[in-house]
Design a protein around this motif. Structure first.
Motif, PDB file in Angstrom:
ATOM      1  N   VAL A 227      -4.431   5.117 -13.763  1.00 51.59           N
ATOM      2  CA  VAL A 227      -3.505   3.976 -13.722  1.00 51.59           C
ATOM      3  C   VAL A 227      -2.174   4.320 -14.375  1.00 51.59           C
ATOM      4  O   VAL A 227      -1.114   3.862 -13.920  1.00 51.59           O
ATOM      5  CB  VAL A 227      -4.140   2.749 -14.416  1.00 51.59           C
ATOM      6  N   ARG A 228      -2.203   5.108 -15.442  1.00 45.92           N
ATOM      7  CA  ARG A 228      -0.968   5.446 -16.166  1.00 45.92           C
ATOM      8  C   ARG A 228       0.031   6.191 -15.292  1.00 45.92           C
ATOM      9  O   ARG A 228       1.227   6.207 -15.585  1.00 45.92           O
ATOM     10  CB  ARG A 228      -1.300   6.314 -17.385  1.00 45.92           C
ATOM     11  N   HIS A 229      -0.436   6.809 -14.218  1.00 41.77           N
ATOM     12  CA  HIS A 229       0.436   7.677 -13.427  1.00 41.77           C
ATOM     13  C   HIS A 229       0.715   7.142 -12.030  1.00 41.77           C
ATOM     14  O   HIS A 229       1.328   7.828 -11.212  1.00 41.77           O
ATOM     15  CB  HIS A 229      -0.188   9.071 -13.325  1.00 41.77           C
ATOM     16  N   LEU A 230       0.286   5.898 -11.754  1.00 40.31           N
ATOM     17  CA  LEU A 230       0.526   5.319 -10.435  1.00 40.31           C
ATOM     18  C   LEU A 230       1.406   4.082 -10.541  1.00 40.31           C
ATOM     19  O   LEU A 230       1.308   3.330 -11.513  1.00 40.31           O
ATOM     20  CB  LEU A 230      -0.805   4.940  -9.772  1.00 40.31           C
ATOM     21  N   PRO A 231       2.278   3.828  -9.552  1.00 41.34           N
ATOM     22  CA  PRO A 231       3.125   2.622  -9.570  1.00 41.34           C
ATOM     23  C   PRO A 231       2.273   1.355  -9.535  1.00 41.34           C
ATOM     24  O   PRO A 231       1.335   1.253  -8.738  1.00 41.34           O
ATOM     25  CB  PRO A 231       3.966   2.762  -8.294  1.00 41.34           C
ATOM     26  N   ALA A 232       2.613   0.388 -10.391  1.00 39.16           N
ATOM     27  CA  ALA A 232       1.833  -0.844 -10.476  1.00 39.16           C
ATOM     28  C   ALA A 232       1.816  -1.592  -9.147  1.00 39.16           C
ATOM     29  O   ALA A 232       0.777  -2.123  -8.734  1.00 39.16           O
ATOM     30  CB  ALA A 232       2.402  -1.737 -11.581  1.00 39.16           C
ATOM     31  N   ARG A 233       2.957  -1.662  -8.472  1.00 38.68           N
ATOM     32  CA  ARG A 233       3.025  -2.411  -7.215  1.00 38.68           C
ATOM     33  C   ARG A 233       2.130  -1.787  -6.153  1.00 38.68           C
ATOM     34  O   ARG A 233       1.472  -2.483  -5.377  1.00 38.68           O
ATOM     35  CB  ARG A 233       4.478  -2.482  -6.718  1.00 38.68           C
ATOM     36  N   LEU A 234       2.085  -0.446  -6.115  1.00 39.43           N
ATOM     37  CA  LEU A 234       1.219   0.245  -5.163  1.00 39.43           C
ATOM     38  C   LEU A 234      -0.244  -0.105  -5.428  1.00 39.43           C
ATOM     39  O   LEU A 234      -1.007  -0.378  -4.501  1.00 39.43           O
ATOM     40  CB  LEU A 234       1.425   1.756  -5.272  1.00 39.43           C
ATOM     41  N   LEU A 235      -0.630  -0.116  -6.697  1.00 40.52           N
ATOM     42  CA  LEU A 235      -2.002  -0.458  -7.055  1.00 40.52           C
ATOM     43  C   LEU A 235      -2.350  -1.876  -6.612  1.00 40.52           C
ATOM     44  O   LEU A 235      -3.432  -2.138  -6.083  1.00 40.52           O
ATOM     45  CB  LEU A 235      -2.217  -0.328  -8.560  1.00 40.52           C
ATOM     46  N   LYS A 236      -1.418  -2.809  -6.833  1.00 41.29           N
ATOM     47  CA  LYS A 236      -1.676  -4.202  -6.450  1.00 41.29           C
ATOM     48  C   LYS A 236      -1.833  -4.344  -4.940  1.00 41.29           C
ATOM     49  O   LYS A 236      -2.676  -5.112  -4.462  1.00 41.29           O
ATOM     50  CB  LYS A 236      -0.537  -5.095  -6.947  1.00 41.29           C
ATOM     51  N   ILE A 237      -1.025  -3.626  -4.184  1.00 39.07           N
ATOM     52  CA  ILE A 237      -1.130  -3.695  -2.729  1.00 39.07           C
ATOM     53  C   ILE A 237      -2.476  -3.150  -2.268  1.00 39.07           C
ATOM     54  O   ILE A 237      -3.158  -3.744  -1.418  1.00 39.07           O
ATOM     55  CB  ILE A 237       0.025  -2.912  -2.071  1.00 39.07           C
ATOM     56  N   VAL A 238      -2.886  -2.023  -2.860  1.00 38.67           N
ATOM     57  CA  VAL A 238      -4.185  -1.435  -2.517  1.00 38.67           C
ATOM     58  C   VAL A 238      -5.316  -2.396  -2.878  1.00 38.67           C
ATOM     59  O   VAL A 238      -6.255  -2.603  -2.106  1.00 38.67           O
ATOM     60  CB  VAL A 238      -4.371  -0.086  -3.236  1.00 38.67           C
TER      61      VAL A 238
END
Length: 257
Positions: A227-238
């Motif tokens: 999680v520390r290395h991924l964009p928050a918005r991308l995670l939410k979309i996924v």
């Protein structure tokens, strides 16, 4: 069907993937719950097995999230008790509400969670010297939401993380990586409480839980680091798309669509 050795390998691998998805996105059910159903477990038994296995996730995720949790004790003092009380209520309801009703209700919860996660949040950034007063009704509504998420987690352990993330995305001014760590801690404790209640009500399928739990432990320790290395918005979309996909699948199986 599978031999016992093959079953162990499958469950460990599934647990690793689900543990990563759980701690990084709050959607372990996208992986583990459908697999448990495919292995022949009834919906309630699959849910109990998944929730007990998820306990191991917190043992990996919480130590890996110490950096994000540091300095947020005040928020956790509200989040954790509300979640725990709700989880007890939800775990008891699981054995009161018929299994057929359970299978038909769950898709709606996951659909709502997926929609909420995909809604962009707009946070007011506090300026130096500015005093921001949150209306009492909003605070009460947030507390109710957290309690209900705890109850949902006790009732249906899988996908509770998505619901908690959807609530915290609107109530927390902290970055995603921080309130995701708070979610991991609160729901980890809720899963422990739910597992105890489940154990008092029905036999636990340990031959499924233990290999799944080993995978959850490994995946849970990896998720916060990812999680520390991924964009928050991308995670939410996924997360949102995954939740909608799972909801569609469960709607199909529950209603024969």
């Amino acid at each position: 069907m599978f031999t016992f050795g093959e079953l162990i390998v499958i469950l460990v691998v599934v647990g690793i993937v689900a543990g990563i998805v759980s701690t990084a996105a709050g959607l372990a059910s996208l992986v583990s719950y459908p697999v448990l159903l495919a292995l022949g477990l009834p919906p309630v038994t699959a849910n109990v097995t998944n929730t007990v296995g998820l306990v191991f996730t917190s043992f990996g995720a919480v130590p890996a999230s110490r950096r994000e949790l540091r300095g947020h004790g005040q928020e956790l003092k509200t989040l954790i008790p509300l979640t725990l009380v709700g989880s007890i209520v939800g775990a008891i309801l699981l054995f009161i509400i018929p299994a057929a009703t359970f299978a038909k209700v769950v898709p709606f919860f996951i659909l709502i969670a997926g929609i909420l996660v995909l809604i962009p949040r707009h946070i007011h950034i506090k300026q130096p010297g500015e005093i921001v007063v949150t209306p009492k009704w909003m605070t009460a509504l947030a507390w109710l939401g957290i309690f209900l998420v705890g109850a949902y987690t006790g009732y249906f352990g899988a996908a509770g993380g998505v619901l908690m993330l959807s609530i915290l995305s609107f109530t927390s001014a902290a970055p995603f990586v921080v309130y995701n760590a708070q979610k991991n801690l609160a729901l980890g404790l809720a899963n422990i409480v739910s597992a105890v209640v489940y154990g008092l009500q029905m036999p636990i399928q340990w031959r499924y839980v233990l290999p799944l739990g080993i995978g959850f432990l490994i995946g849970g320790s990896l998720g916060p680091r990812i999680v520390r290395h991924l964009p928050a918005r991308l995670l939410k979309i996924v997360i949102g798309i995954g939740a909608l996909g799972l909801a569609a699948s469960l709607f199909k199986s529950a209603y024969g669509l």
